[in-house]
Motif scaffolding. Structure first.
Motif, PDB file in Angstrom:
ATOM      1  N   GLU A 160     105.685  44.876 104.321  1.00  0.00           N
ATOM      2  CA  GLU A 160     106.734  44.964 103.305  1.00  0.00           C
ATOM      3  C   GLU A 160     107.644  43.751 103.406  1.00  0.00           C
ATOM      4  N   GLY A 161     108.493  43.605 102.416  1.00  0.00           N
ATOM      5  CA  GLY A 161     109.449  42.509 102.401  1.00  0.00           C
ATOM      6  C   GLY A 161     108.804  41.183 102.045  1.00  0.00           C
ATOM      7  N   THR A 162     109.597  40.139 102.144  1.00  0.00           N
ATOM      8  CA  THR A 162     109.149  38.800 101.771  1.00  0.00           C
ATOM      9  C   THR A 162     107.976  38.332 102.627  1.00  0.00           C
ATOM     10  N   LEU A 163     108.057  38.570 103.924  1.00  0.00           N
ATOM     11  CA  LEU A 163     106.973  38.161 104.817  1.00  0.00           C
ATOM     12  C   LEU A 163     105.687  38.925 104.503  1.00  0.00           C
ATOM     13  N   GLY A 164     105.829  40.193 104.149  1.00  0.00           N
ATOM     14  CA  GLY A 164     104.667  40.996 103.765  1.00  0.00           C
ATOM     15  C   GLY A 164     104.008  40.468 102.496  1.00  0.00           C
ATOM     16  N   ILE A 165     104.826  40.050 101.547  1.00  0.00           N
ATOM     17  CA  ILE A 165     104.290  39.476 100.304  1.00  0.00           C
ATOM     18  C   ILE A 165     103.553  38.168 100.593  1.00  0.00           C
ATOM     19  N   ILE A 166     104.146  37.339 101.444  1.00  0.00           N
ATOM     20  CA  ILE A 166     103.489  36.070 101.816  1.00  0.00           C
ATOM     21  C   ILE A 166     102.174  36.365 102.533  1.00  0.00           C
ATOM     22  N   ALA A 167     102.171  37.348 103.429  1.00  0.00           N
ATOM     23  CA  ALA A 167     100.947  37.728 104.141  1.00  0.00           C
ATOM     24  C   ALA A 167      99.870  38.169 103.156  1.00  0.00           C
ATOM     25  N   LYS A 168     100.244  38.959 102.155  1.00  0.00           N
ATOM     26  CA  LYS A 168      99.276  39.426 101.162  1.00  0.00           C
ATOM     27  C   LYS A 168      98.747  38.274 100.310  1.00  0.00           C
ATOM     28  N   ILE A 169      99.584  37.302 100.033  1.00  0.00           N
ATOM     29  CA  ILE A 169      99.133  36.122  99.281  1.00  0.00           C
ATOM     30  C   ILE A 169      98.106  35.343 100.105  1.00  0.00           C
ATOM     31  N   VAL A 170      98.389  35.148 101.388  1.00  0.00           N
ATOM     32  CA  VAL A 170      97.453  34.426 102.252  1.00  0.00           C
ATOM     33  C   VAL A 170      96.137  35.212 102.380  1.00  0.00           C
ATOM     34  N   ILE A 171      96.225  36.529 102.541  1.00  0.00           N
ATOM     35  CA  ILE A 171      95.028  37.368 102.599  1.00  0.00           C
ATOM     36  C   ILE A 171      94.215  37.197 101.318  1.00  0.00           C
ATOM     37  N   SER A 172      94.892  37.177 100.186  1.00  0.00           N
ATOM     38  CA  SER A 172      94.207  36.999  98.900  1.00  0.00           C
ATOM     39  C   SER A 172      93.502  35.652  98.817  1.00  0.00           C
ATOM     40  N   VAL A 173      94.158  34.608  99.286  1.00  0.00           N
ATOM     41  CA  VAL A 173      93.567  33.268  99.273  1.00  0.00           C
ATOM     42  C   VAL A 173      92.328  33.224 100.174  1.00  0.00           C
ATOM     43  N   VAL A 174      92.433  33.811 101.361  1.00  0.00           N
ATOM     44  CA  VAL A 174      91.292  33.844 102.286  1.00  0.00           C
ATOM     45  C   VAL A 174      90.143  34.638 101.664  1.00  0.00           C
ATOM     46  N   ALA A 175      90.460  35.766 101.025  1.00  0.00           N
ATOM     47  CA  ALA A 175      89.425  36.568 100.358  1.00  0.00           C
ATOM     48  C   ALA A 175      88.748  35.767  99.245  1.00  0.00           C
ATOM     49  N   LEU A 176      89.539  35.059  98.449  1.00  0.00           N
ATOM     50  CA  LEU A 176      88.966  34.236  97.378  1.00  0.00           C
ATOM     51  C   LEU A 176      88.077  33.127  97.939  1.00  0.00           C
ATOM     52  N   GLU A 177      88.499  32.532  99.037  1.00  0.00           N
ATOM     53  CA  GLU A 177      87.684  31.501  99.677  1.00  0.00           C
ATOM     54  C   GLU A 177      86.318  32.075 100.075  1.00  0.00           C
ATOM     55  N   HIS A 178      86.313  33.277 100.608  1.00  0.00           N
ATOM     56  CA  HIS A 178      85.046  33.872 101.045  1.00  0.00           C
ATOM     57  C   HIS A 178      84.208  34.366  99.869  1.00  0.00           C
ATOM     58  N   LEU A 179      84.839  34.716  98.782  1.00  0.00           N
ATOM     59  CA  LEU A 179      84.072  35.011  97.570  1.00  0.00           C
ATOM     60  C   LEU A 179      83.417  33.745  97.030  1.00  0.00           C
ATOM     61  N   TYR A 180      84.123  32.643  97.132  1.00  0.00           N
ATOM     62  CA  TYR A 180      83.565  31.346  96.718  1.00  0.00           C
ATOM     63  C   TYR A 180      82.370  30.970  97.594  1.00  0.00           C
ATOM     64  N   ILE A 181      82.510  31.187  98.904  1.00  0.00           N
ATOM     65  CA  ILE A 181      81.405  30.915  99.813  1.00  0.00           C
ATOM     66  C   ILE A 181      80.218  31.820  99.471  1.00  0.00           C
ATOM     67  N   GLY A 238      97.126  33.902 108.248  1.00  0.00           N
ATOM     68  CA  GLY A 238      97.248  35.257 107.723  1.00  0.00           C
ATOM     69  C   GLY A 238      97.406  36.280 108.840  1.00  0.00           C
ATOM     70  N   PHE A 239      96.654  36.119 109.916  1.00  0.00           N
ATOM     71  CA  PHE A 239      96.725  37.032 111.056  1.00  0.00           C
ATOM     72  C   PHE A 239      98.146  37.067 111.631  1.00  0.00           C
ATOM     73  N   VAL A 240      98.713  35.895 111.856  1.00  0.00           N
ATOM     74  CA  VAL A 240     100.079  35.796 112.398  1.00  0.00           C
ATOM     75  C   VAL A 240     101.083  36.415 111.438  1.00  0.00           C
ATOM     76  N   LEU A 241     100.928  36.135 110.141  1.00  0.00           N
ATOM     77  CA  LEU A 241     101.855  36.691 109.153  1.00  0.00           C
ATOM     78  C   LEU A 241     101.772  38.212 109.094  1.00  0.00           C
ATOM     79  N   VAL A 242     100.562  38.756 109.184  1.00  0.00           N
ATOM     80  CA  VAL A 242     100.414  40.221 109.173  1.00  0.00           C
ATOM     81  C   VAL A 242     101.108  40.829 110.388  1.00  0.00           C
ATOM     82  N   ILE A 243     100.950  40.213 111.538  1.00  0.00           N
ATOM     83  CA  ILE A 243     101.610  40.725 112.754  1.00  0.00           C
ATOM     84  C   ILE A 243     103.127  40.664 112.611  1.00  0.00           C
ATOM     85  N   MET A 244     103.628  39.599 112.001  1.00  0.00           N
ATOM     86  CA  MET A 244     105.079  39.423 111.868  1.00  0.00           C
ATOM     87  C   MET A 244     105.682  40.286 110.760  1.00  0.00           C
ATOM     88  N   ALA A 245     104.876  40.677 109.771  1.00  0.00           N
ATOM     89  CA  ALA A 245     105.404  41.419 108.614  1.00  0.00           C
ATOM     90  C   ALA A 245     105.774  42.846 108.977  1.00  0.00           C
TER      91      ALA A 245
END
Length: 124
Positions: free
Chosen positions: A2-23, A117-124
């Protein structure tokens, strides 16, 4: 998450997911076209011969992306964090192995975004 850090974590997770869909797309559906442009160190004749192997690798990348996407829809905060950490951790480990056995750039292209993303999830 939750919060701003949680939103940033979800954005990074989304980017990583998109990268793996591209792969997934490259390895499963465009190995002999976009794959040749992406993996320039491989001799051209190997692309036809390794199409099945690449498709298998692409499927695994799809599973990683699916897990990350799934984590974004989990409503229980603890489970959302656990699932995200599991799939990000899998990507980090795969990137370390890829950097050791194939190309060091794999860690920077795939592992580093997952590690952030891992670090952000832990911090969120």
């Amino acid at each position: 998450m939750e919060g701003t850090l949680g939103i940033i974590a979800k954005i990074v997770i989304s980017v990583v997911a998109l990268e793996h869909l591209y792969i997934l797309w490259i390895e499963m559906f465009a190995w002999e076209t976009a794959g040749k442009k992406t993996f320039k160190s491989l001799p051209e004749h190997l692309f036809k011969e390794t199409k099945g192997l690449a498709a298998n690798q692409g499927l695994y990348n799809g599973f990683l992306a699916a897990g990350l996407i799934w984590s974004l829809f989990i409503t229980d905060g603890v489970w959302q964090q656990n699932i995200a950490l599991f799939f990000l951790g899998c990507i980090i480990i795969a990137a370390i192995f890829g950097a050791i056995t194939a190309d060091k750039g794999i860690f920077y292209k795939q592992g580093l975004p997952a590690l952030i993303g891992f670090v952000l999830v832990i911090m969120a």
